[in-house]
Design a protein around this motif. Structure first.
Motif, PDB file in Angstrom:
ATOM      1  N   UNK A 378       0.817  -1.210   0.000  1.00  8.06           N
ATOM      2  CA  UNK A 378       0.000   0.000   0.000  1.00  8.06           C
ATOM      3  C   UNK A 378       0.848   1.256   0.000  1.00  8.06           C
ATOM      4  N   UNK A 379       1.948   1.246   0.745  1.00  7.50           N
ATOM      5  CA  UNK A 379       2.803   2.437   0.836  1.00  7.50           C
ATOM      6  C   UNK A 379       3.359   2.835  -0.527  1.00  7.50           C
ATOM      7  N   UNK A 380       3.682   1.861  -1.360  1.00  5.93           N
ATOM      8  CA  UNK A 380       4.195   2.167  -2.702  1.00  5.93           C
ATOM      9  C   UNK A 380       3.067   2.584  -3.650  1.00  5.93           C
ATOM     10  N   UNK A 381       1.909   1.946  -3.501  1.00  4.64           N
ATOM     11  CA  UNK A 381       0.772   2.275  -4.356  1.00  4.64           C
ATOM     12  C   UNK A 381       0.344   3.725  -4.153  1.00  4.64           C
ATOM     13  N   UNK A 382       0.320   4.176  -2.896  1.00  6.80           N
ATOM     14  CA  UNK A 382      -0.128   5.543  -2.599  1.00  6.80           C
ATOM     15  C   UNK A 382       0.817   6.593  -3.184  1.00  6.80           C
ATOM     16  N   UNK A 383       2.059   6.216  -3.465  1.00  7.53           N
ATOM     17  CA  UNK A 383       3.060   7.161  -3.973  1.00  7.53           C
ATOM     18  C   UNK A 383       3.021   7.310  -5.499  1.00  7.53           C
ATOM     19  N   UNK A 384       2.308   6.406  -6.183  1.00  4.39           N
ATOM     20  CA  UNK A 384       2.264   6.493  -7.654  1.00  4.39           C
ATOM     21  C   UNK A 384       1.573   7.789  -8.057  1.00  4.39           C
ATOM     22  N   UNK A 385       2.199   8.488  -9.007  1.00 10.17           N
ATOM     23  CA  UNK A 385       1.676   9.784  -9.456  1.00 10.17           C
ATOM     24  C   UNK A 385       0.773   9.620 -10.680  1.00 10.17           C
ATOM     25  N   UNK A 386      -0.264  10.456 -10.716  1.00  9.10           N
ATOM     26  CA  UNK A 386      -1.163  10.463 -11.871  1.00  9.10           C
ATOM     27  C   UNK A 386      -1.299  11.893 -12.393  1.00  9.10           C
ATOM     28  N   UNK A 387      -1.630  12.059 -13.697  1.00  4.69           N
ATOM     29  CA  UNK A 387      -1.831  13.405 -14.231  1.00  4.69           C
ATOM     30  C   UNK A 387      -3.136  13.991 -13.713  1.00  4.69           C
ATOM     31  N   UNK A 388      -3.127  15.266 -13.310  1.00  4.85           N
ATOM     32  CA  UNK A 388      -4.325  15.930 -12.792  1.00  4.85           C
ATOM     33  C   UNK A 388      -4.569  17.208 -13.598  1.00  4.85           C
ATOM     34  N   UNK A 389      -5.251  17.072 -14.755  1.00  3.44           N
ATOM     35  CA  UNK A 389      -5.596  18.253 -15.544  1.00  3.44           C
ATOM     36  C   UNK A 389      -6.733  19.021 -14.880  1.00  3.44           C
ATOM     37  N   UNK A 390      -7.133  20.172 -15.420  1.00  2.00           N
ATOM     38  CA  UNK A 390      -8.273  20.915 -14.866  1.00  2.00           C
ATOM     39  C   UNK A 390      -9.509  20.015 -14.789  1.00  2.00           C
ATOM     40  N   UNK A 391     -10.381  20.290 -13.835  1.00  2.00           N
ATOM     41  CA  UNK A 391     -11.516  19.405 -13.559  1.00  2.00           C
ATOM     42  C   UNK A 391     -12.472  19.295 -14.751  1.00  2.00           C
ATOM     43  N   UNK A 392     -12.610  20.376 -15.557  1.00  2.00           N
ATOM     44  CA  UNK A 392     -13.504  20.293 -16.708  1.00  2.00           C
ATOM     45  C   UNK A 392     -12.983  19.308 -17.748  1.00  2.00           C
ATOM     46  N   UNK A 393     -11.655  19.234 -17.898  1.00  2.00           N
ATOM     47  CA  UNK A 393     -11.055  18.260 -18.823  1.00  2.00           C
ATOM     48  C   UNK A 393     -11.243  16.850 -18.286  1.00  2.00           C
TER      49      UNK A 393
END
Length: 464
Positions: A378-393
Motif C-alpha cells: 500500500x505504501x508504494x501504491x499511494x506514492x504512484x503519481x497520476x496526471x491531474x488536468x483541470x476538472x472540466x477536462x
C-alpha cells in the motif's frame, strides 16, 4: 462521370441498398440450410439399435504388452466446446490407471458414460489409432458396411439422444449410464448414400458455425483492444506535458481493507473481494459471499464504501480496477479503496480510467514484487503519481470514456449472444435432419414457414 457511377445511376436510380457482410452471410446461411432440409429425398428409414451396427472393441492385455508407451484418452481429454480429443498423457505397461483398458481405432466414436449430460462425444482421429481410452467411455466402432461413423456421431450429438440418456442415467451426485443402455439406443439407418448426403450437409454447417464463432470471438478481442487504445490515447492527448503530476495520497482519501478475513455467512450483505473486481467493473456473480448485517459496522470500521469510490486489487490479481456501483456492500481481502479528497480537483470516474490506463498499469507493475504472484505494498501504491488536468477536462474525458465503455459493454453482450444463437441454429438443423431421416418429415417453426412462403412469393413475382 465514371463508368461505374453511370451504371449505378442507370441500374440503381434509388441508390444502392447497404448491407453488412454479417447480414448477407446470415441470409445465405439460412437459405442454404433451409433448402437442404426441404429438398432431401423423402423417405422413412428403419430404426436400429446401435448394438446391431457396431463391432466388438478389445481390451488391452497389459501383462502381455511389450510396447513402450501409449497415448491415453481419459475423461478430461475431450474438449467440450469443440467435441474433439485434446491433450492425452502417455502411459506405460508399468504405470497406467486401472481404467486404461480399451484399445481404440481411427473413426471410433467415444461417448463418456460418466456424467453423460456433459455431452462428451468425439471421433477418434488417425493419430490415436491403436491407443488406449478409459472404461469411462462407451466405444462405438461402426460396421462400415451398414453405417458411417459420423452418422453415429451426429446421432449421439442430437437432442433426442440426450433425452434418452436423461431418462436412463442413474445416480444423483455422480450420474452415469451403462454401455448396454447406450447400445440399446435406436437410430434411423438410411442407405449409405443418404447418410453421406446428410453428413456432408452437417459437416458444412458445423464448419461454418465454428468459423463464425471464431470470427466473433476475434471481433470481441479486437473491440476490447480498440477501446483500450482509444482510452490511452485520450488520456495521453488531454493530459499535456504541462499537466501536473500528483501522488495518489495527496489527492485521495484511501482505505486499505487488507487483513483479517471476516466471518462469512450464507446470506446477508454482499462481500466484495479481489475475486469480484475485474478490469473496469465488479462481477457480483463470480464469487457470492456474504457477511452478517450485525457484523457490518465492525468489518467496515476503517471506512464505509460509497457509490463512485474506486477499488483496486493489490494481489492475485494485482491492478484490477472498478468503481462501486451499488450501496450496502462490504469490502475485504486484497482491496484498497480510493476517493477524491476534493471533487473540484479530482473526479472519481476520471481516476478510475487513469488507473486502468496503460501508463498507470506499467508503473504499478514496476513497483510490484513477487516471483509467482505479483503484489504491491500500500505504501508504494499511494506514492504512484497520476496526471491531474483541470476538472472540466477530467469530466470531459470521463464522459467520453463512459460512452465508449457503454458501447463496448453492449458488444460484449451482443457477440456472445450471437455465438450462442449460431450454436443453437446449428443444433436445430442437425436435429431436424436426423429427425427427417427417422420420420420422413420436417417440422418447421412458424417463422421458418413464413420465410419459406415469402421466398416462394418472391420467386413467383420474379417469374411474372
Amino acid at each position: 462521370m465514371s463508368k461505374l457511377k453511370t451504371l449505378i445511376k442507370e441500374l440503381c436510380p434509388n441508390g444502392v441498398e447497404k448491407k453488412t457482410i454479417e447480414e448477407i452471410a446470415r441470409k445465405q446461411q439460412y437459405e442454404y440450410y433451409r433448402d437442404e432440409l426441404l429438398t432431401t429425398k423423402s423417405g422413412h428409414f428403419e430404426k436400429v439399435q446401435l448394438k446391431a451396427l457396431v463391432q466388438k472393441v478389445n481390451n488391452i492385455k497389459w501383462n502381455e504388452e511389450k510396447e513402450d508407451k501409449y497415448k491415453y484418452v481419459d475423461l478430461s481429454s475431450i474438449e467440450l466446446e469443440k467435441n474433439k480429443i485434446g491433450n492425452c498423457e502417455y502411459i506405460t505397461n508399468e504405470e497406467h490407471p486401472s481404467r486404461a483398458q480399451q484399445i481404440i481405432k481411427t473413426d471410433d466414436i467415444l461417448f463418456a458414460t460418466t456424467r453423460p449430460m456433459q455431452k462428451r462425444v468425439a471421433i477418434v482421429e488417425e493419430d490415436l489409432n491403436n491407443q488406449i481410452c478409459s472404461t469411462g467411455y462407451c466405444v462405438l466402432r461402426a460396421d462400415k458396411t451398414k453405417i458411417k461413423p459420423k452418422w453415429i456421431y451426429y446421432n449421439l450429438s442430437s437432442e433426442n439422444f440426450y433425452k434418452y440418456v436423461e431418462r436412463y442415467q442413474q445416480g444423483t451426485s455422480y450420474p452415469s449410464i451403462t454401455d448396454t443402455l447406450v447400445k440399446e439406443y435406436e437410430i434411423p439407418v438410411p442407405p449409405l448414400d443418404i447418410q453421406n448426403k446428410i453428413i456432408h450437409t452437417l459437416d458444412n454447417f458445423s464448419k461454418t458455425t465454428e468459423e463464425l464463432k471464431t470470427k466473433l470471438s476475434e471481433e470481441l478481442t479486437a473491440r476490447k483492444q480498440q477501446y483500450e487504445y482509444y482510452r490511452d490515447e485520450l488520456l495521453k492527448g488531454e493530459c499535456s506535458n504541462q499537466t501536473e503530476m500528483k501522488p495518489l495520497k495527496e489527492i485521495c482519501d484511501y482505505v486499505d481493507y487488507r487483513g483479517k478475513t471476516p466471518n462469512k455467512t450464507k446470506s446477508g450483505i454482499s462481500l466484495v473481494t479481489a475475486k469480484n473486481i475485474r478490469k473496469g467493473y465488479i462481477d457480483y456473480e463470480v464469487s457470492q459471499e456474504f457477511i452478517s448485517a450485525d457484523d457490518y459496522d465492525e468489518v467496515m470500521k476503517r471506512g464505509l464504501p460509497k457509490i463512485g469510490d474506486v477499488l483496486i486489487t493489490t494481489e492475485a490479481p494485482c491492478g484490477n480496477v472498478a468503481q462501486i456501483d451499488r450501496e450496502n456492500i462490504a469490502l475485504a481481502q486484497r482491496v484498497i479503496k480510493y476517493c477524491s479528497k476534493d471533487k473540484s480537483i479530482l473526479n472519481n470516474t476520471y481516476l478510475k480510467y487513469v488507473m486502468l490506463g496503460k501508463t498507470f498499469q506499467k508503473e504499478l507493475e514496476k513497483q510490484s514484487t513477487g516471483a509467482t504472484v505479483k503484489g504491491i505494498k500500500g505504501s508504494k501504491l499511494h506514492e504512484i503519481k497520476i496526471p491531474v488536468p483541470p476538472i472540466d477536462i477530467q469530466k470531459r474525458i470521463a464522459d467520453v470514456l463512459d460512452n465508449f465503455d457503454a458501447v463496448c459493454s453492449e458488444i460484449k453482450i451482443i457477440l456472445p449472444a450471437e455465438i450462442e444463437a449460431r450454436q443453437k441454429q446449428y443444433e436445430f438443423y442437425r436435429d431436424a435432419l436426423l429427425t427427417y431421416a427417422s420420420t420422413g418429415e420436417i417440422i418447421l417453426t412458424d417463422r421458418q414457414t413464413d420465410r419459406q412462403t415469402d421466398r416462394q412469393t418472391d420467386r413467383q413475382t420474379d417469374t411474372d
